[in-house]
Design an enzyme around this catalytic site. Structure first.
Site, mmCIF file in Angstrom:
data_model
loop_
_atom_site.group_PDB
_atom_site.id
_atom_site.type_symbol
_atom_site.label_atom_id
_atom_site.label_comp_id
_atom_site.label_asym_id
_atom_site.label_seq_id
_atom_site.Cartn_x
_atom_site.Cartn_y
_atom_site.Cartn_z
ATOM 1 C CB THR A 212 -0.863 0.024 1.286
ATOM 2 O OG1 THR A 212 -1.561 -1.214 1.412
ATOM 3 C CG2 THR A 212 -1.861 1.153 1.288
ATOM 4 N NE ARG A 240 -8.625 -8.160 0.943
ATOM 5 C CZ ARG A 240 -7.591 -7.365 1.173
ATOM 6 N NH1 ARG A 240 -7.097 -6.618 0.192
ATOM 7 N NH2 ARG A 240 -7.033 -7.304 2.372
ATOM 8 C CB ILE A 241 -13.066 -4.052 -0.375
ATOM 9 C CG1 ILE A 241 -13.696 -3.950 -1.767
ATOM 10 C CG2 ILE A 241 -12.651 -2.663 0.122
ATOM 11 C CD1 ILE A 241 -15.013 -3.216 -1.794
ATOM 12 C CG ASP A 243 -6.364 -1.685 5.649
ATOM 13 O OD1 ASP A 243 -5.935 -2.450 4.756
ATOM 14 O OD2 ASP A 243 -5.648 -0.847 6.210
ATOM 15 C CB THR A 263 0.867 -0.356 4.836
ATOM 16 O OG1 THR A 263 1.277 -1.403 3.937
ATOM 17 C CG2 THR A 263 1.992 -0.091 5.818
ATOM 18 N N GLY A 264 -0.802 -3.167 5.550
ATOM 19 C CA GLY A 264 -0.658 -4.492 6.143
ATOM 20 C C GLY A 264 -1.800 -5.401 5.752
ATOM 21 C CD1 TRP A 265 -4.833 -9.831 6.118
ATOM 22 C CD2 TRP A 265 -3.272 -11.181 6.992
ATOM 23 N NE1 TRP A 265 -5.254 -11.132 5.919
ATOM 24 C CE2 TRP A 265 -4.313 -11.975 6.443
ATOM 25 C CE3 TRP A 265 -2.191 -11.803 7.592
ATOM 26 C CZ2 TRP A 265 -4.293 -13.373 6.501
ATOM 27 C CZ3 TRP A 265 -2.156 -13.187 7.648
ATOM 28 C CH2 TRP A 265 -3.192 -13.964 7.103
ATOM 29 N N GLY A 266 -5.136 -6.262 5.617
ATOM 30 C CA GLY A 266 -6.287 -5.398 5.772
ATOM 31 C C GLY A 266 -7.409 -5.915 6.643
#
Length: 346
Positions: A212, A240-241, A243, A263-266
C-alpha cells in the site's frame, strides 16, 4: 518571616501551575511536516540488490519532496497528500496505481481513501479498474459528492464525470506483478493437490497480503490530511476489499489528534479499526502519538495475529512509524527540510 514564607510558597504554586499548563498545551514540534509509506512486509536487506534499494529510496525522496514543497510554500495538506501519492501511484515499484498487484482473475482492482482532519470529511473508492490515480477519485468523492465510499463501475463513472484521467486496464500491467501472481497460484495449487496448508504460510504468499502507499501531512494552518492507495492483495477473489478505502481502518485524520495511514493485512486492520483507535487513544486517554501507535500495532494488532504498520503525524508535528514486520518503505520531512528515508526495521 511568615510573609516571606507565604510569598515563596505562592511563587512555587504559580510556577507549578505554569508547568502544568505548558505540559497540557505542548508547543509545536514542527510548523508543518509530511510522512509517507510504500508498504510493509518481509523486506530484508539480504533480498534487496543495491540497485533496487536505490530505486526505492529515490522514488520515496521524489514523492515526499513534492508534498514538502507544497507545504513549504503555504499549500494545503490535501494537495500535498494527493500529489505525493500520485508519484507513488505512477511508479511500478509500489502496489498502487501503475504497480498494482493482480487479482485471481488476472485483473487489477484498486482502492484509495483520503480524509480531512479539519472537518472530518472523507472520500474513498474501491475496486476501480481504469482510474489512473485512485487517490484523486477519492478526493473528488470527498469534495464533490454527498458520499464517502463509491465502488466498482459506479466509482469509475463518477471519476470520468469529474474529469479525471481514465486509462485502459492494460495500463496497470507489469510483468513483475503478473509473474508474482502465477507463482502464488502455483504454490496454492500444489498445497491443494497435496491436501496441505503449509504452502499457504510461504513468505511470498503471506506477503501477498501487503502493499500500500500512504501519506499524512500537516500544513501551516494546522490542518491534517491522511491518504492511502493500494492495489490490494495479490490473488484476491470475489472483489475483495481491504482496509485502505475504509475510513477509520486504513485512513483517519482529525485536527484534534493526528492523521494515520495504514499498511498491512487489511482484514485485521478493519477488525481493530487501527487508524481511528490511535486517534481515540490520544483524545480519550491523553496518550502521546508514540504511545498510541505502539499500543495499537505492537499490542492489539499483534495479539490478534495481524501484521503491518502505520505512519502517523499529530497536530504538533510529531511523527511516528510503527510496524511489526521486518520492514516498511518510509520517509519523513520536517519544517526544517530534514529528510529521513528508511526501509528496514533497524
Amino acid at each position: 518571616m511568615k510573609k516571606t514564607f507565604f510569598l515563596f510558597t505562592l511563587s512555587i504554586l504559580i510556577l507549578s501551575c505554569n508547568k502544568q499548563k505548558e505540559s497540557s498545551n505542548p508547543q509545536k514540534t514542527n510548523e508543518f511536516a509530511i510522512i509517507i509509506h510504500g508498504g510493509a512486509g518481509t523486506i530484508l536487506k539480504k533480498n534487496m540488490t543495491p540497485e533496487k534499494e536505490a530505486a526505492y529510496k529515490a522514488k520515496l525522496k521524489e514523492a515526499i519532496t513534492v508534498g514538502y514543497n507544497i507545504l513549504k510554500s503555504g499549500g494545503t495538506s490535501i494537495d500535498a497528500v494527493e500529489k505525493t501519492i500520485h508519484i507513488m501511484e505512477n511508479s511500478p515499484l509500489f502496489n498502487a496505481g501503475k504497480g498494482a498487484v493482480f487479482t485471481h482473475n488476472e485483473t487489477n482492482e484498486m482502492d484509495a481513501s483520503i480524509m480531512n482532519g479539519k472537518n472530518l470529511n472523507a472520500g474513498a473508492v474501491a475496486g476501480v479498474t481504469d482510474v489512473k490515480n485512485p487517490i484523486s477519485a477519492a478526493r473528488k468523492v470527498m469534495t464533490n459528492s454527498n458520499h464517502v465510499l463509491l465502488s466498482g463501475k459506479g466509482a469509475s463513472i463518477f471519476a470520468k464525470e469529474q474529469g479525471l484521467e481514465i486509462v485502459e486496464p492494460s495500463y496497470f500491467f507489469t510483468e513483475k506483478r503478473f509473474k508474482s501472481l502465477q507463482k502464488i497460484k502455483e504454490k496454492e495449487k500444489t498445497a491443494l493437490d497435496h491436501n496441505s496448508k503449509s504452502a499457504f504460510y510461504d513468505p511470498e504468499i503471506k506477503d501477498s497480503k501487503f502493499g500500500t502507499v500512504g501519506c499524512v501531512a500537516l500544513d501551516k494552518k494546522g490542518n491534517i490530511t491522511a491518504g492511502t492507495s493500494t492495489g490490494g492483495m495479490t490473488n484476491k477473489r470475489w472483489n475483495r476489499i481491504g482496509d485502505s478505502p475504509i475510513i477509520g481502518s486504513g485512513t483517519y485524520a482529525n485536527n484534534k489528534t493526528c492523521g494515520v495511514s495504514s499498511t498491512g493485512w487489511g482484514e485485521y486492520f478493519i477488525r481493530t479499526q487501527v487508524a481511528y483507535d490511535i486517534s481515540a487513544q490520544m483524545e480519550y486517554q491523553n496518550k502521546s502519538l508514540k504511545e498510541a501507535t505502539k499500543d495499537v500495532i505492537q499490542n492489539k494488532l499483534t495479539k490478534l495475529g495481524g501484521t503491518g504498520g502505520v505512519i502517523a503525524l499529530d497536530k504538533n508535528g510529531n511523527m511516528s512509524f510503527e510496524f511489526n514486520t521486518a520492514g516498511m518503505y518510509r520517509a519523513s520531512m520536517d519544517n526544517e527540510g530534514e529528510l529521513i528515508i528508511k526501509i528496514y526495521k533497524n
